[in-house]
Write a protein that holds these residues in place. Structure first.
Motif, PDB file in Angstrom:
ATOM      1  N   ALA A 127       0.845  -1.200   0.000  1.00 28.13           N
ATOM      2  CA  ALA A 127       0.000   0.000   0.000  1.00 28.13           C
ATOM      3  C   ALA A 127       0.877   1.245   0.000  1.00 28.13           C
ATOM      4  CB  ALA A 127      -0.927  -0.009   1.212  1.00 28.13           C
ATOM      5  N   GLY A 128       1.982   1.198   0.743  1.00 29.97           N
ATOM      6  CA  GLY A 128       2.903   2.328   0.801  1.00 29.97           C
ATOM      7  C   GLY A 128       3.482   2.678  -0.563  1.00 29.97           C
ATOM      8  N   ALA A 129       3.549   1.656  -1.450  1.00 31.08           N
ATOM      9  CA  ALA A 129       4.099   1.903  -2.786  1.00 31.08           C
ATOM     10  C   ALA A 129       2.975   2.073  -3.804  1.00 31.08           C
ATOM     11  CB  ALA A 129       5.000   0.746  -3.187  1.00 31.08           C
ATOM     12  N   GLY A 130       1.742   2.154  -3.313  1.00 31.51           N
ATOM     13  CA  GLY A 130       0.605   2.366  -4.207  1.00 31.51           C
ATOM     14  C   GLY A 130       0.163   1.114  -4.941  1.00 31.51           C
ATOM     15  N   LEU A 131       0.573  -0.077  -4.452  1.00 30.96           N
ATOM     16  CA  LEU A 131       0.168  -1.317  -5.133  1.00 30.96           C
ATOM     17  C   LEU A 131      -1.063  -1.909  -4.448  1.00 30.96           C
ATOM     18  CD1 LEU A 131       3.629  -3.054  -5.717  1.00 30.96           C
ATOM     19  CD2 LEU A 131       2.239  -1.765  -7.365  1.00 30.96           C
ATOM     20  N   VAL A 132      -1.936  -2.462  -5.277  1.00 29.77           N
ATOM     21  CA  VAL A 132      -3.170  -3.065  -4.767  1.00 29.77           C
ATOM     22  C   VAL A 132      -2.871  -4.480  -4.294  1.00 29.77           C
ATOM     23  CG1 VAL A 132      -5.464  -3.894  -5.448  1.00 29.77           C
ATOM     24  CG2 VAL A 132      -4.596  -1.700  -6.311  1.00 29.77           C
ATOM     25  N   THR A 133      -3.455  -4.872  -3.165  1.00 28.33           N
ATOM     26  CA  THR A 133      -3.321  -6.255  -2.707  1.00 28.33           C
ATOM     27  C   THR A 133      -4.702  -6.864  -2.538  1.00 28.33           C
ATOM     28  OG1 THR A 133      -3.284  -5.487  -0.428  1.00 28.33           O
ATOM     29  CG2 THR A 133      -1.150  -5.902  -1.457  1.00 28.33           C
ATOM     30  N   LEU A 134      -4.780  -8.178  -2.721  1.00 25.64           N
ATOM     31  CA  LEU A 134      -6.028  -8.902  -2.509  1.00 25.64           C
ATOM     32  C   LEU A 134      -5.770  -9.939  -1.430  1.00 25.64           C
ATOM     33  CD1 LEU A 134      -6.629  -9.605  -6.303  1.00 25.64           C
ATOM     34  CD2 LEU A 134      -7.668  -7.762  -4.961  1.00 25.64           C
ATOM     35  N   ALA A 135      -6.693  -9.991  -0.472  1.00 29.41           N
ATOM     36  CA  ALA A 135      -6.510 -10.933   0.645  1.00 29.41           C
ATOM     37  C   ALA A 135      -6.990 -12.303   0.204  1.00 29.41           C
ATOM     38  CB  ALA A 135      -7.279 -10.438   1.861  1.00 29.41           C
ATOM     39  N   THR A 136      -6.237 -12.972  -0.670  1.00 28.81           N
ATOM     40  CA  THR A 136      -6.724 -14.212  -1.279  1.00 28.81           C
ATOM     41  C   THR A 136      -6.585 -15.418  -0.366  1.00 28.81           C
ATOM     42  OG1 THR A 136      -4.588 -14.228  -2.394  1.00 28.81           O
ATOM     43  CG2 THR A 136      -6.506 -13.641  -3.716  1.00 28.81           C
ATOM     44  N   GLY A 137      -5.605 -15.394   0.521  1.00 30.27           N
ATOM     45  CA  GLY A 137      -5.416 -16.587   1.360  1.00 30.27           C
ATOM     46  C   GLY A 137      -4.721 -16.238   2.668  1.00 30.27           C
TER      47      GLY A 137
END
Ligand code: ATP
Ligand code: MG
Length: 451
Positions: A59-69
């Motif tokens: 998030a700090g680098a502006g990247l999206v993450t998905l809580a997949t597992g």
């Protein structure tokens, strides 16, 4: 070989994690494939960061993450529309439900993470600073093209029996030998596969069937395959009592499968594997001592459907497999009209697949047929006919007709099942060449059907 070229996007994730004080590596199949010079399917990342920390750094680098597992330590990181599974170093518990590890333990160090992996060639990690992390002799095994379980194979298969099938899958796809102790354990522990979920089984079995060495694996590990598909067992050594067949039913099946084109899809391969599944239930011997298996394709279809249902194939894949079994004995069309009917009955995709299956089935006889044998001549002619018909403006369903239900209602047909019947009649007339697929001729034809 100590350097691996990591894609920039994966390297970016590693750099970000390292800059935040964590360790991070690419790991598993991608390291194996990169060392072999193959293109990896996906680049997985393993890290000392916990899921919440991964999310925070990205998030700090502006990247999206998905809580997949997150439960299993996995966060999917999106970099320019590409996904990277980023997983905390972890140890897995057993898979007692055959679907998921009972518990996972997140770890501080990479050793435990590599130790949980299935085969030594899959248990290596890499980053440019550290180089290859290889704690289980993966590089040696890779250079000798050997699959060896990490640790004691029985223990590892008992934790997760899917590994037995994965070993066969990797051997089929990569052409690697299976180290003897690992191979012996795969055979001895094969019944453990009964507790693995169907979805996991089919995912591996499909890849196994598509590997260049699938037939060798099926032949060598038929007792393991029989745990997954016990319906095949009666084929083993089943004598066809027929001079046209060089092999027993199982060997014939393997030879047919070996003749499949490299791009043949998994359901077609499963269809080939099951195409004669009805045979052992249909043997009759005639007065000359010759064996026949009349109707084996009809007997085989429900058996094949049962296999697909158990393996939880999709509806479409199940129908494909069942149709191959049901129709592999089709009469070879020998006129444009019969070819159009064949195409209409099966649809162009299945029709072409049935031809491919028939070609394999022919090769599987194991009796060399001269090119001018009646069967080969008929087959070559039919292939040309099919080509011709597929190239001619094809009509395969009522939706391809130049008229529709509304046109017929204007003529005076009322809505209801009769409308569908008339459209079907028009379709057959077009396919048989009795009427052109044009509006006015079709309306004239339909008017005659008004009663
Ligand atoms: P592919 O090229 O098909 O993706 P892969 O080796 O990457 O092959 P995946 O199923 O993507 O296989 O798994 C990634 C890695 O996770 C493997 O290389 C292995 O290290 C580990 N792994 C996957 N499934 C298991 C399992 N059932 N038991 C132990 N380790 C596993
Ligand atoms: Mg993978």
């Amino acid at each position: 070989m100590n350097e691996i070229e990591i894609p920039h996007k994966a390297q970016r994730i590693i750099d970000l994690l390292e800059a935040a004080g964590f360790e991070a590596f690419v790991v598993g199949g991608c390291v194996r494939d990169a060392i072999m010079g193959r293109t990896p399917n996906d680049w997985d990342i393993t890290t000392s960061a916990r899921p919440a920390q991964i999310e925070q750094v990205m998030a700090g680098a502006g990247l999206v993450t998905l809580a997949t597992g997150v439960k299993y330590g996995t966060v999917t990181v999106r970099v320019d529309h590409e996904s990277f599974e980023t997983t905390t170093f972890r140890a897995d518990g057993s898979y007692s439900d055959g679907r998921h590890p009972d518990s996972v333990e997140l770890l501080e160090h990479i050793d435990g993470d590599l130790a949980r992996r299935d085969f030594t060639v899959n248990a290596m990690a890499y980053n440019p600073k550290t180089g290859i992390v290889d704690l289980h002799g993966g590089q040696d095994d890779l250079s000798r093209r050997v699959l060896r379980a990490v640790g004691d194979p029985h223990t590892r298969f008992d934790e997760d029996a899917l590994r037995i099938l994965r070993g066969m899958r990797f051997s089929s796809v990569l052409g690697f030998a299976i180290e003897p102790e690992t191979a012996a354990a795969m055979r001895a522990d094969r019944c453990l596969l009964e507790r693995v979920s169907a979805e996991r089984i089919w995912a591996e079995l499909a890849k196994l069937l598509c590997g260049p060495d699938a037939v060798r694996i099926l032949r060598e590990y038929r007792d393991v395959i029989a745990v997954l598909i016990p319906e095949l067992e009666p084929e083993f050594g089943f004598d066809q009592h027929n001079p046209f067949h060089a092999y027993d039913v199982w060997e014939h099946t393997l030879h047919a499968l070996a003749a499949a084109k490299p791009d043949a899809p998994a359901p077609m391969r499963l269809g080939l594997l099951l195409h004669d599944i009805g045979k052992p239930h249909c043997l009759t011997i005639d007065e000359n001592g010759r064996g026949h298996m009349y109707g084996h394709e009809k007997v085989g279809e429900p058996i094949a459907r049962g296999v697909c249902r158990r393996l939880k194939l999709s509806r479409a894949a199940t129908d494909e497999v069942a149709s191959i079994v049901r129709w592999h004995m089709f009469t070879i069309p020998d006129t444009p009209k019969s070819m159009r009917r064949f195409l209409l009955k099966h649809g162009p995709d299945l029709a072409q697949e049935l031809f491919a299956v028939r070609r394999c089935d022919k090769v599987g006889l194991g009796r060399e047929q001269p090119e001018d044998s009646p069967l080969n001549v008929a087959f070559a002619k039919a292939e040309a006919l099919m080509e011709e018909q597929l190239n001619a403006a094809p009509v395969f369903g009522v939706r391809d007709l130049a008229v529709g239900g509304a046109d017929l209602m204007e003529l005076g047909f009322s809505q209801g099942p009769r409308l569908g019947q008339v459209l079907r009649r028009l379709l057959e007339a077009v396919v048989d060449g009795e009427v052109a697929n044009e509006r006015q001729p079709l309306l004239d034809y339909a008017r005659r059907l008004l009663d």
